[in-house]
Design a protein around this motif. Structure first.
Motif, PDB file in Angstrom:
ATOM      1  N   LEU A 152       0.828  -1.209   0.000  1.00 14.69           N
ATOM      2  CA  LEU A 152       0.000   0.000   0.000  1.00 14.69           C
ATOM      3  C   LEU A 152       0.860   1.256   0.000  1.00 14.69           C
ATOM      4  N   GLU A 153       1.937   1.259   0.790  1.00 11.14           N
ATOM      5  CA  GLU A 153       2.827   2.421   0.839  1.00 11.14           C
ATOM      6  C   GLU A 153       3.572   2.598  -0.482  1.00 11.14           C
ATOM      7  N   ILE A 154       3.989   1.491  -1.093  1.00 11.52           N
ATOM      8  CA  ILE A 154       4.667   1.572  -2.389  1.00 11.52           C
ATOM      9  C   ILE A 154       3.733   2.169  -3.434  1.00 11.52           C
ATOM     10  N   ASP A 155       2.490   1.705  -3.455  1.00 10.96           N
ATOM     11  CA  ASP A 155       1.522   2.230  -4.416  1.00 10.96           C
ATOM     12  C   ASP A 155       1.262   3.722  -4.174  1.00 10.96           C
ATOM     13  N   GLY A 161       4.263  10.434  -4.956  1.00 10.29           N
ATOM     14  CA  GLY A 161       5.650  10.874  -4.840  1.00 10.29           C
ATOM     15  C   GLY A 161       6.146  11.109  -3.428  1.00 10.29           C
ATOM     16  N   GLU A 162       5.379  10.713  -2.414  1.00  6.62           N
ATOM     17  CA  GLU A 162       5.811  10.908  -1.021  1.00  6.62           C
ATOM     18  C   GLU A 162       6.647   9.709  -0.582  1.00  6.62           C
ATOM     19  N   SER A 163       7.888   9.964  -0.198  1.00  5.29           N
ATOM     20  CA  SER A 163       8.797   8.870   0.153  1.00  5.29           C
ATOM     21  C   SER A 163       8.517   8.327   1.554  1.00  5.29           C
ATOM     22  N   PHE A 164       8.988   7.127   1.806  1.00  2.00           N
ATOM     23  CA  PHE A 164       8.942   6.533   3.145  1.00  2.00           C
ATOM     24  C   PHE A 164      10.136   5.589   3.276  1.00  2.00           C
ATOM     25  N   THR A 165      10.421   5.197   4.487  1.00  4.11           N
ATOM     26  CA  THR A 165      11.575   4.345   4.744  1.00  4.11           C
ATOM     27  C   THR A 165      11.135   3.039   5.378  1.00  4.11           C
ATOM     28  N   VAL A 166      11.740   1.966   4.917  1.00  4.17           N
ATOM     29  CA  VAL A 166      11.524   0.643   5.506  1.00  4.17           C
ATOM     30  C   VAL A 166      12.785   0.269   6.262  1.00  4.17           C
ATOM     31  N   LEU A 167      12.593  -0.232   7.466  1.00  2.00           N
ATOM     32  CA  LEU A 167      13.729  -0.612   8.295  1.00  2.00           C
ATOM     33  C   LEU A 167      13.587  -2.077   8.699  1.00  2.00           C
ATOM     34  N   LEU A 168      14.656  -2.824   8.535  1.00  2.40           N
ATOM     35  CA  LEU A 168      14.676  -4.245   8.890  1.00  2.40           C
ATOM     36  C   LEU A 168      15.644  -4.426  10.050  1.00  2.40           C
ATOM     37  N   TYR A 169      15.139  -4.970  11.154  1.00  2.00           N
ATOM     38  CA  TYR A 169      15.908  -5.080  12.398  1.00  2.00           C
ATOM     39  C   TYR A 169      16.016  -6.554  12.778  1.00  2.00           C
ATOM     40  N   GLN A 170      17.228  -7.037  12.881  1.00  2.00           N
ATOM     41  CA  GLN A 170      17.452  -8.445  13.188  1.00  2.00           C
ATOM     42  C   GLN A 170      18.159  -8.597  14.533  1.00  2.00           C
ATOM     43  N   ILE A 171      17.575  -9.392  15.420  1.00  2.00           N
ATOM     44  CA  ILE A 171      18.192  -9.711  16.709  1.00  2.00           C
ATOM     45  C   ILE A 171      19.047 -10.957  16.512  1.00  2.00           C
ATOM     46  N   VAL A 260      12.146   4.424   0.090  1.00  2.00           N
ATOM     47  CA  VAL A 260      11.432   4.212  -1.166  1.00  2.00           C
ATOM     48  C   VAL A 260      10.964   5.558  -1.706  1.00  2.00           C
ATOM     49  N   THR A 261      11.387   5.866  -2.918  1.00  2.00           N
ATOM     50  CA  THR A 261      10.952   7.077  -3.603  1.00  2.00           C
ATOM     51  C   THR A 261      10.288   6.709  -4.920  1.00  2.00           C
ATOM     52  N   LYS A 262       9.591   7.646  -5.475  1.00  2.00           N
ATOM     53  CA  LYS A 262       8.933   7.408  -6.760  1.00  2.00           C
ATOM     54  C   LYS A 262       9.965   7.123  -7.847  1.00  2.00           C
ATOM     55  N   GLU A 263      11.115   7.796  -7.765  1.00  2.00           N
ATOM     56  CA  GLU A 263      12.150   7.630  -8.776  1.00  2.00           C
ATOM     57  C   GLU A 263      12.808   6.260  -8.719  1.00  2.00           C
ATOM     58  N   ALA A 264      12.733   5.583  -7.573  1.00  2.00           N
ATOM     59  CA  ALA A 264      13.398   4.283  -7.429  1.00  2.00           C
ATOM     60  C   ALA A 264      12.730   3.203  -8.268  1.00  2.00           C
ATOM     61  N   GLY A 265      11.457   3.390  -8.595  1.00  2.00           N
ATOM     62  CA  GLY A 265      10.760   2.418  -9.434  1.00  2.00           C
ATOM     63  C   GLY A 265      10.447   1.111  -8.734  1.00  2.00           C
ATOM     64  N   ILE A 266      10.317   1.138  -7.402  1.00  2.00           N
ATOM     65  CA  ILE A 266       9.970  -0.063  -6.643  1.00  2.00           C
ATOM     66  C   ILE A 266       8.512  -0.421  -6.904  1.00  2.00           C
ATOM     67  N   GLN A 267       8.242  -1.715  -7.147  1.00  2.00           N
ATOM     68  CA  GLN A 267       6.892  -2.144  -7.466  1.00  2.00           C
ATOM     69  C   GLN A 267       6.286  -3.116  -6.456  1.00  2.00           C
ATOM     70  N   SER A 268       7.122  -3.854  -5.730  1.00  2.00           N
ATOM     71  CA  SER A 268       6.589  -4.885  -4.842  1.00  2.00           C
ATOM     72  C   SER A 268       7.426  -4.984  -3.572  1.00  2.00           C
ATOM     73  N   PRO A 269       6.859  -5.556  -2.500  1.00  2.00           N
ATOM     74  CA  PRO A 269       7.623  -5.761  -1.263  1.00  2.00           C
ATOM     75  C   PRO A 269       8.875  -6.594  -1.468  1.00  2.00           C
TER      76      PRO A 269
END
Length: 285
Positions: A152-155, A161-171, A260-269
């Motif tokens: 949903l955020e990618i779409d 064009g509003e960017s967001f950040t995904v963070l992956l945290y591993q213990i 993730v930005t619009k320019e990055a062209g990301i389409q899926s998780p």
């Protein structure tokens, strides 16, 4: 639910009609002479196949039965015309064929409706599983909800064009910790970690547990320029953990992030997760 009830009622109605049709058939059974028993058994077999394998399989069975009786009729008529013991009339054969095909179609339609209802139930169960997407040990949303929210955020980003950040945290080595100290202690630690995680994030940040050791966050409106501050905060999030027996355990962590930005062209998780998991292999806190 109302649709499912109507479909179930329709199946019950069709099944009732099938039973009535079978009762009428046995009352007015076409006279097939000495092959009467064989005819009834073959008809029952075709109906059984249609009821449990579908209309197509039932029709093939019905055509095979009609071929057998048609062959018997013509063989007896041309090669043993003086022997009337197996000979039945064309009208009887036609009557029997109509009953056979009609019962096969009716029973096959019952199979199709039951199969459709079963498929719909599976789809509903999957939707419910995705909606009830809570990890029992932490109370965080699980991997299914993460992938849904991330898509949903990618779409939204690709549209507006509003960017967001995904963070992956591993213990690191949490699986070994669970084996060494048991399920109760690992649950206690996860409650501690979950509390710290909520304290270190904004209420608008979305938090997920996506595997035994991995946690993910979706940070709306978090730019790349602010990530160093956020990363430093997560670096200090756990610290030392005191277990019940008085020992202190120090956890190490790995972290990765992607804006993730619009320019990055990301389409899926999968696009985002692939990039971050590659980063986890080389970047440690």
């Amino acid at each position: 639910m109302d649709t499912s009830f109507r479909k179930t009622s329709l199946i019950s109605l069709q099944f009732g009609i099938l039973l009535i049709a079978v009762a009428i058939l046995f009352t007015y059974t076409p006279d097939l002479g000495n092959v009467q028993t064989e005819g009834i058994l073959l008809l029952a077999l075709a109906v059984f196949i249609s009821l449990f394998a579908g209309i197509r399989a039932g029709l093939f069975s019905a055509l095979f039965v009609l071929f057998l009786f048609g062959s018997l009729y013509f063989w007896n008529m041309f090669f043993r015309p003086e022997d009337q013991s197996f000979l039945f009339s064309e009208a009887t054969l036609f009557h029997f064929g109509l009953w056979l095909i009609g019962l096969v179609i009716l029973s096959g339609s019952i199979y199709e409706r039951i199969n459709q209802l079963s498929q719909n139930n599976l789809v509903l169960q999957e939707k419910i599983r995705r909606l009830v997407a809570i990890d029992d040990e932490t109370g965080l949303d699980n991997e299914d909800r993460f992938e849904l929210e991330l898509q949903l955020e990618i779409d939204r980003t690709n549209r507006h064009g509003e960017s967001f950040t995904v963070l992956l945290y591993q213990i690191d080595h949490f699986t070994e910790f669970r084996k060494l100290y048991g399920a109760d202690e690992s649950t206690r630690f996860l409650e501690f970690f979950s509390e710290r995680l909520h304290q270190s994030t904004r209420t608008t940040d979305k938090k997920f547990r996506i595997s035994t050791e991995e946690f993910a966050l979706i940070l709306p409106y978090a730019s790349e320029e602010n990530m160093q501050v956020i990363l430093n905060r997560f670096k200090q999030m756990i610290g030392d953990y005191d277990i019940k027996n008085g020992k202190t355990v120090s956890f190490t962590n790995h972290i990765a992030h992607y804006t993730v930005t619009k320019e990055a062209g990301i389409q899926s998780p999968d696009d985002v997760l692939g990039l971050m998991r590659n980063e986890l292999k080389s970047y440690a806190l």
